[in-house]
Design an enzyme around this catalytic site. Structure first.
Site, PDB file in Angstrom:
ATOM      1  N   GLY A  46       0.813  -1.206   0.000  1.00 51.11           N
ATOM      2  CA  GLY A  46       0.000   0.000   0.000  1.00 51.11           C
ATOM      3  C   GLY A  46       0.848   1.257   0.000  1.00 51.11           C
ATOM      4  O   GLY A  46       2.074   1.207   0.171  1.00 51.11           O
ATOM      5  N   HIS A 270      -6.234  -6.972   7.864  1.00 50.71           N
ATOM      6  CA  HIS A 270      -5.163  -7.347   6.936  1.00 50.71           C
ATOM      7  C   HIS A 270      -3.778  -7.284   7.575  1.00 50.71           C
ATOM      8  O   HIS A 270      -2.808  -7.715   6.966  1.00 50.71           O
ATOM      9  CB  HIS A 270      -5.227  -6.416   5.727  1.00 50.71           C
ATOM     10  CG  HIS A 270      -4.482  -6.890   4.523  1.00 50.71           C
ATOM     11  ND1 HIS A 270      -4.660  -8.139   3.958  1.00 50.71           N
ATOM     12  CD2 HIS A 270      -3.535  -6.267   3.749  1.00 50.71           C
ATOM     13  CE1 HIS A 270      -3.876  -8.272   2.896  1.00 50.71           C
ATOM     14  NE2 HIS A 270      -3.179  -7.157   2.755  1.00 50.71           N
TER      15      HIS A 270
END
Length: 295
Positions: A46, A270
């Site tokens: 990310g 996550h």
């Protein structure tokens, strides 16, 4: 248990790969792990991600048992940000193997989160003799959503940040990583936003992302199609409430990998290494400790 600060464990190494030539990778190293294979930990992908942001808080626990290396994958953290050639998983796996060669490490355990899970999987498939056991946490490429729509909520927030790289968009993305929203602090958003907008970072993320959309390279990232070829003992770990790579994504991998097992963390998203830190460490260390050279 010893503690480690970021500066005391930071290292860099120049490595040479066929695709990227000579590049510098940053990594963090701690622990000794006498008589055990070293452990390499590979972070997610990310905006603002790095090995330290993903695993810095977990380092002391793992370094108490293993020589542990947290590697900034190409395009992230303090590592160089070359244009990706081919699919990112293979590109990064080759760079990590070049780093192992530079450090004289013939064989290691691999622990990968999300994007790092895909890199770990590709490395184990391409260089099977270099890997002992695999711990994969909501891995990219191997996760195949059977019931959830694509893109998932987390991936959609990731694409939103790419289109509008603001702190608000980054906070929205990070919020999908965890169930416990107290973990989404202003300090974390500021730190990751600075890394996500550092020189070369946005271009590197775009190059990485395109490698999964480009028709010429995307199929090489569909690792679930090769899962049956993996012969390593593999621990699949998932947060039950994962909104990036949802839990149903584990089912095909669990079915196809001959030596796979699955551990699910409740009330967890996550980032199991952060949100379920103690249990994650215990489960992973116990799994790795059962390694035997011919197992």
């Amino acid at each position: 248990m010893a503690d480690y600060d970021k500066e005391s464990v930071r290292r860099t190494a120049q490595v040479k790969t066929e695709a990227a030539g000579e590049i510098t990778l940053q990594y963090y190293e701690a622990g000794a792990g006498e008589g055990r294979l070293p452990l390499v930990m590979l972070h997610g992908g990310g905006p603002g991600a790095s090995s330290w942001s993903n695993f810095g808080s977990a380092l002391p626990g793992f370094a108490a048992e293993y020589r542990t290396l947290l590697v900034d994958q190409p395009g992230f953290g303090g590592s160089d940000k070359p244009t990706v050639v081919g699919n990112y998983y293979r590109f990064s796996a080759d760079a990590v193997v070049a780093l192992l060669d530079e450090l004289g490490l013939e064989k290691v355990h691999l622990l990968g989160n999300s994007l790092g899970g895909g890199t770990a999987m590709r490395l184990a498939l391409s260089y099977p003799d270099r890997v002992g056991r695999l711990v994969l946490m909501g891995p990219g490429g191997l996760s195949l959503n059977l019931f959830h729509a694509d893109p998932t909520e987390g991936v959609q927030r990731l694409m939103d940040f790419g289109a509008n790289p603001s702190k608000e968009a980054l906070r929205a993305f990070i919020s999908t990583m965890v169930v416990n929203q107290d973990l989404v602090t202003d300090e974390l958003v500021e730190e990751r936003f600075a890394d996500a907008t550092a020189p070369g970072a946005r271009e590197a993320m775009a190059s990485m992302g395109w490698s999964f959309w480009n028709p010429e390279t995307a199929e090489d990232g569909m690792l679930w199609r090769e899962a049956h070829q993996l012969r390593h003992h593999t621990l699949l770990t998932w947060g039950r409430e994962d909104r990036v790579n949802p839990l149903d994504g584990a089912l095909v991998a669990l079915k196809l990998i001959p030596k796979a097992q699955l551990h699910v963390f409740p009330r967890c998203g996550h980032w199991a290494q952060i949100e379920a830190a103690d249990e994650f460490r215990d489960v992973a260390v116990n799994f790795l400790a059962r390694h035997k050279e011919r197992s």
